[in-house]
Scaffold this motif. Structure first.
Motif, PDB file in Angstrom:
ATOM      1  N   ILE A  97      66.124  12.881  36.438  1.00  0.00           N
ATOM      2  CA  ILE A  97      67.214  13.762  36.863  1.00  0.00           C
ATOM      3  C   ILE A  97      67.675  14.511  35.628  1.00  0.00           C
ATOM      4  O   ILE A  97      68.277  13.940  34.718  1.00  0.00           O
ATOM      5  N   GLY A  98      67.347  15.807  35.570  1.00  0.00           N
ATOM      6  CA  GLY A  98      67.784  16.638  34.466  1.00  0.00           C
ATOM      7  C   GLY A  98      69.278  16.849  34.545  1.00  0.00           C
ATOM      8  O   GLY A  98      69.825  17.070  35.618  1.00  0.00           O
TER       9      GLY A  98
ATOM     10  N   SER B  71      70.825  -0.550  40.792  1.00  0.00           N
ATOM     11  CA  SER B  71      69.932  -1.172  39.802  1.00  0.00           C
ATOM     12  C   SER B  71      68.489  -0.706  39.997  1.00  0.00           C
ATOM     13  O   SER B  71      67.747  -0.513  39.027  1.00  0.00           O
ATOM     14  N   GLN B  72      68.071  -0.509  41.251  1.00  0.00           N
ATOM     15  CA  GLN B  72      66.715  -0.028  41.518  1.00  0.00           C
ATOM     16  C   GLN B  72      66.562   1.425  41.082  1.00  0.00           C
ATOM     17  O   GLN B  72      65.535   1.811  40.520  1.00  0.00           O
TER      18      GLN B  72
ATOM     19  N   LEU C 262      64.001   2.867  38.133  1.00  0.00           N
ATOM     20  CA  LEU C 262      63.068   3.987  38.320  1.00  0.00           C
ATOM     21  C   LEU C 262      63.346   5.101  37.314  1.00  0.00           C
ATOM     22  O   LEU C 262      62.424   5.773  36.846  1.00  0.00           O
ATOM     23  N   LEU C 263      64.620   5.315  36.973  1.00  0.00           N
ATOM     24  CA  LEU C 263      64.960   6.288  35.933  1.00  0.00           C
ATOM     25  C   LEU C 263      64.412   5.823  34.588  1.00  0.00           C
ATOM     26  O   LEU C 263      63.803   6.602  33.844  1.00  0.00           O
ATOM     27  N   ASP C 264      64.614   4.545  34.273  1.00  0.00           N
ATOM     28  CA  ASP C 264      64.188   3.997  32.983  1.00  0.00           C
ATOM     29  C   ASP C 264      62.672   4.029  32.805  1.00  0.00           C
ATOM     30  O   ASP C 264      62.181   4.272  31.707  1.00  0.00           O
ATOM     31  N   ASN C 265      61.922   3.773  33.897  1.00  0.00           N
ATOM     32  CA  ASN C 265      60.457   3.740  33.754  1.00  0.00           C
ATOM     33  C   ASN C 265      59.789   5.088  34.056  1.00  0.00           C
ATOM     34  O   ASN C 265      58.573   5.185  34.087  1.00  0.00           O
TER      35      ASN C 265
END
Length: 85
Positions: A20-21, A7-8, A12-15
Motif C-alpha cells: 500500500i503506497g 495481524s494477517q 502480508l504487508l511485511d512479506n
C-alpha cells in the motif's frame, strides 16, 4: 475466501504480498484498511468534493496505491458517513 484480520494483513504487508503506497498505519483497522479519498472525477473533471444523487457514482481517487500478489484478492468497498445539511 476469507476476510483478513489486522495481524494477517500486517503479515502480508511485511512479506510483500500486499503493498500500500502512502500507507498510514493508523488506518489499518480490525479487518480492513480505511483508505483516504482526496479527489473525485466527475464527467472527466477532477474536483475536491462532490455530492452524488441516488444511483449516481463517481471515481474516487485515493492517497494510497494498492498492489497485491497472485495469492491476494482485494475487495474495495464503501463506507460512507452522511452529513445532513
Amino acid at each position: 475466501m476469507q476476510y483478513l484480520m489486522t495481524s494477517q494483513i500486517q503479515m502480508l504487508l511485511d512479506n510483500g504480498n500486499i503493498h500500500i503506497g502512502d500507507l498510514d498505519p493508523q488506518l489499518l483497522e480490525r479487518d480492513h484498511y480505511r483508505f483516504r479519498a482526496y479527489e473525485f472525477k466527475v464527467h472527466d473533471e477532477i474536483v475536491p468534493a462532490v455530492t452524488i444523487k441516488p444511483l449516481e457514482y463517481v471515481l474516487c481517487l485515493s492517497y494510497e496505491r494498492f498492489k497485491t500478489s497472485a495469492i491476494v484478492v482485494g475487495d474495495i468497498s464503501q463506507i460512507i458517513s452522511v452529513r445532513l445539511i
